[in-house]
Scaffold this motif. Structure first.
Motif, PDB file in Angstrom:
ATOM      1  N   TYR A  16       0.849  -1.194   0.000  1.00 50.71           N
ATOM      2  CA  TYR A  16       0.000   0.000   0.000  1.00 50.71           C
ATOM      3  C   TYR A  16       0.882   1.241   0.000  1.00 50.71           C
ATOM      4  CZ  TYR A  16      -3.756  -3.155   1.532  1.00 50.71           C
ATOM      5  OH  TYR A  16      -4.662  -4.184   1.617  1.00 50.71           O
ATOM      6  N   TYR A  17       0.760   2.023  -1.051  1.00 51.34           N
ATOM      7  CA  TYR A  17       1.568   3.242  -1.142  1.00 51.34           C
ATOM      8  C   TYR A  17       0.966   4.116  -2.225  1.00 51.34           C
ATOM      9  CZ  TYR A  17       5.854   5.924  -0.358  1.00 51.34           C
ATOM     10  OH  TYR A  17       6.752   6.889   0.008  1.00 51.34           O
ATOM     11  N   PHE A  18       1.512   5.304  -2.434  1.00 53.39           N
ATOM     12  CA  PHE A  18       1.036   6.056  -3.589  1.00 53.39           C
ATOM     13  C   PHE A  18       1.905   5.683  -4.788  1.00 53.39           C
ATOM     14  CE2 PHE A  18       3.716   9.965  -4.215  1.00 53.39           C
ATOM     15  CZ  PHE A  18       4.620   9.728  -3.226  1.00 53.39           C
ATOM     16  N   GLN A  61      -0.724   5.748  11.088  1.00 47.68           N
ATOM     17  CA  GLN A  61      -1.362   6.532  10.011  1.00 47.68           C
ATOM     18  C   GLN A  61      -0.352   6.920   8.933  1.00 47.68           C
ATOM     19  OE1 GLN A  61      -1.997   8.608  13.316  1.00 47.68           O
ATOM     20  NE2 GLN A  61      -3.094   6.730  13.793  1.00 47.68           N
ATOM     21  N   GLN A  62       0.559   6.007   8.685  1.00 49.30           N
ATOM     22  CA  GLN A  62       1.585   6.272   7.661  1.00 49.30           C
ATOM     23  C   GLN A  62       1.766   5.050   6.776  1.00 49.30           C
ATOM     24  OE1 GLN A  62       5.003   7.221  10.196  1.00 49.30           O
ATOM     25  NE2 GLN A  62       4.926   9.327   9.463  1.00 49.30           N
ATOM     26  N   VAL A  63       2.156   5.296   5.548  1.00 52.07           N
ATOM     27  CA  VAL A  63       2.613   4.233   4.655  1.00 52.07           C
ATOM     28  C   VAL A  63       4.126   4.399   4.511  1.00 52.07           C
ATOM     29  CG1 VAL A  63       0.488   3.853   3.359  1.00 52.07           C
ATOM     30  CG2 VAL A  63       1.976   5.762   2.711  1.00 52.07           C
ATOM     31  N   PRO A  64       4.859   3.429   4.010  1.00 52.10           N
ATOM     32  CA  PRO A  64       4.463   2.142   3.448  1.00 52.10           C
ATOM     33  C   PRO A  64       3.756   1.216   4.438  1.00 52.10           C
ATOM     34  CG  PRO A  64       6.779   2.606   2.989  1.00 52.10           C
ATOM     35  CD  PRO A  64       6.322   3.636   3.936  1.00 52.10           C
ATOM     36  N   VAL A  74       4.090  -2.150   9.010  1.00 51.92           N
ATOM     37  CA  VAL A  74       4.460  -0.767   8.693  1.00 51.92           C
ATOM     38  C   VAL A  74       5.893  -0.545   9.148  1.00 51.92           C
ATOM     39  CG1 VAL A  74       2.113   0.156   8.785  1.00 51.92           C
ATOM     40  CG2 VAL A  74       3.480   0.055  10.888  1.00 51.92           C
ATOM     41  N   GLN A  75       6.389   0.645   8.916  1.00 53.78           N
ATOM     42  CA  GLN A  75       7.773   1.063   9.190  1.00 53.78           C
ATOM     43  C   GLN A  75       8.704   0.372   8.186  1.00 53.78           C
ATOM     44  OE1 GLN A  75       8.807   3.520  10.794  1.00 53.78           O
ATOM     45  NE2 GLN A  75       7.251   3.982  12.336  1.00 53.78           N
ATOM     46  N   THR A  76       9.210   1.171   7.270  1.00 52.37           N
ATOM     47  CA  THR A  76       9.988   0.651   6.145  1.00 52.37           C
ATOM     48  C   THR A  76      11.117  -0.290   6.579  1.00 52.37           C
ATOM     49  OG1 THR A  76       9.566   2.818   5.181  1.00 52.37           O
ATOM     50  CG2 THR A  76      11.052   1.370   3.974  1.00 52.37           C
ATOM     51  N   ARG A  77      11.883   0.123   7.573  1.00 48.66           N
ATOM     52  CA  ARG A  77      13.018  -0.729   7.982  1.00 48.66           C
ATOM     53  C   ARG A  77      12.541  -2.073   8.507  1.00 48.66           C
ATOM     54  NH1 ARG A  77      15.023   4.202   9.172  1.00 48.66           N
ATOM     55  NH2 ARG A  77      17.266   4.574   8.922  1.00 48.66           N
ATOM     56  N   ILE A 227      -1.477  14.532  -1.193  1.00 47.43           N
ATOM     57  CA  ILE A 227      -1.892  13.341  -0.430  1.00 47.43           C
ATOM     58  C   ILE A 227      -1.494  13.482   1.033  1.00 47.43           C
ATOM     59  CG2 ILE A 227      -1.488  10.868  -0.089  1.00 47.43           C
ATOM     60  CD1 ILE A 227      -1.186  10.562  -3.099  1.00 47.43           C
ATOM     61  N   TYR A 228      -0.252  13.870   1.262  1.00 49.62           N
ATOM     62  CA  TYR A 228       0.251  13.907   2.640  1.00 49.62           C
ATOM     63  C   TYR A 228       0.109  15.289   3.271  1.00 49.62           C
ATOM     64  CZ  TYR A 228       2.150   9.500   1.018  1.00 49.62           C
ATOM     65  OH  TYR A 228       2.277   8.251   0.489  1.00 49.62           O
ATOM     66  N   LYS A 229      -0.579  16.182   2.534  1.00 51.08           N
ATOM     67  CA  LYS A 229      -0.853  17.537   3.057  1.00 51.08           C
ATOM     68  C   LYS A 229       0.443  18.214   3.542  1.00 51.08           C
ATOM     69  CE  LYS A 229      -5.670  16.689   4.304  1.00 51.08           C
ATOM     70  NZ  LYS A 229      -5.979  15.284   4.243  1.00 51.08           N
TER      71      LYS A 229
HETATM   72  N1  LIG Z   1       9.278   5.899   9.759  1.00 49.61           N
HETATM   73  C1  LIG Z   1       8.278   5.654   8.755  1.00 49.61           C
HETATM   74  C2  LIG Z   1       7.924   6.963   8.073  1.00 49.61           C
HETATM   75  C3  LIG Z   1       6.818   6.765   7.066  1.00 49.61           C
HETATM   76  C4  LIG Z   1       6.397   8.067   6.401  1.00 49.61           C
HETATM   77  O1  LIG Z   1       6.896   9.170   6.709  1.00 49.61           O
HETATM   78  N2  LIG Z   1       5.439   7.928   5.484  1.00 49.61           N
HETATM   79  C5  LIG Z   1       4.874   9.065   4.783  1.00 49.61           C
HETATM   80  C6  LIG Z   1       4.754   8.762   3.305  1.00 49.61           C
HETATM   81  S1  LIG Z   1       6.324   8.430   2.585  1.00 49.61           S
HETATM   82  C7  LIG Z   1       3.472   9.264   5.332  1.00 49.61           C
HETATM   83  O2  LIG Z   1       2.719   8.320   5.443  1.00 49.61           O
HETATM   84  N3  LIG Z   1       3.130  10.526   5.656  1.00 49.61           N
HETATM   85  C8  LIG Z   1       1.855  10.866   6.193  1.00 49.61           C
HETATM   86  C9  LIG Z   1       1.932  11.250   7.638  1.00 49.61           C
HETATM   87  O3  LIG Z   1       3.018  11.164   8.241  1.00 49.61           O
HETATM   88  O4  LIG Z   1       0.911  11.648   8.163  1.00 49.61           O
HETATM   89  C10 LIG Z   1       8.787   4.617   7.744  1.00 49.61           C
HETATM   90  O5  LIG Z   1      10.004   4.593   7.504  1.00 49.61           O
HETATM   91  O6  LIG Z   1       7.993   3.842   7.190  1.00 49.61           O
END
Ligand SMILES: N[C@@H](CCC(=O)N[C@@H](CS)C(=O)NCC(=O)O)C(=O)O
Length: 240
Positions: A16-18, A61-64, A74-77, A227-229
């Protein structure tokens, strides 16, 4: 419910991502390198993203986010480490694993700078680009060049393909998009790039039509800001 759980357990991973590289691209690379097929839910609007948040599976509330093996990860790492460990790309013991982490973290520092470059203030963009190129050629690439030269092996750690090699090829190609001759002073990295690019799964991922995403252009950058405002005033001032 039972049916739903079964579907989650047995289906392909779902990303799930843009519709852009961003933080998800390294996940795409790693899955490609281990030969795992996946589906993508690529959202395009702030509303799509809000709906995903409302579904309740995005812990922060974040992607990936990757739906995989019965988990909403969640959390890329964390996602990358899971895939690397599951598919034997994460070293044979704790010391190899630590080395892979040390190399990958440096690559991620460089990778993140490149990802965030489009968020520079227009008047800072060239300066930030120069900063990235300097860091790539004076801090990060010399490390991996030396590792390969000193041990004389084909791969960074343990003489077999690891997550670090996949991440290195990804970041080399990203840096080359910023400056085509950036590897000119790094013969070992040039050889490494040629060698790893030829591995069949990687070669397939590098072909046109694969799930690999193109570099972010202005239009995609504007879409992601919406998308991320991300407010215009929040643009990065000094990358350094
Ligand atoms: N530490 C998180 C950071 C994820 C992140 O910053 N995602 C951004 C998109 S690339 C997001 O969802 N932003 C929306 C928000 O933070 O509200 C990771 O590495 O997955």
């Amino acid at each position: 419910m039972e049916h739903q759980e079964l579907k989650i357990m047995t289906g392909k991973p779902k990303l799930y991502y843009f519709d852009a590289r961003g933080k998800m691209e390294s996940v795409r690379w790693l899955l490609a390198a281990v030969g795992v097929e996946y589906e993508e839910v690529l959202f395009k609007t702030a509303e799509d993203f809000e709906n995903l948040i409302k579904d309740g599976n995005l812990m922060y509330q974040q992607v990936p986010m990757v739906e995989m093996d019965g988990m909403y990860m969640v959390q890329t790492r964390a996602i990358l480490k899971y895939i690397a460990a599951k598919h034997d790309l994460y070293g044979k013991d704790l010391k190899e694993r630590a080395l892979i982490d040390i190399y990958v973290e440096g690559m991620r520092d460089l990778n993140d700078m490149i990802i965030y470059l489009p968020f520079s203030l227009p008047e800072e963009k060239q300066k930030n680009l120069n900063y990235i190129l300097e860091r790539a050629t004076e801090r990060f690439f010399p490390v991996y060049e030396k590792v390969l030269k000193d041990h004389g092996k084909n791969y960074l750690v343990g003489n077999q393909l690891s997550w670090a090699d996949v991440q290195l090829l990804e970041v080399i190609l990203m840096a080359e998009e910023l400056k085509s001759g950036i590897l000119s002073a790094f013969p070992k990295l040039q050889e490494f790039k040629a060698r790893v690019s030829k591995l069949p799964r990687i070669q397939k991922f590098l072909q046109p039509g694969s799930p690999r995403k193109p570099p972010v252009d202005e239009a995609e950058f504007e879409i992601s800001r919406k998308i991320y405002k991300i407010d215009k005033n929040l643009l990065l001032k000094h990358m350094s």
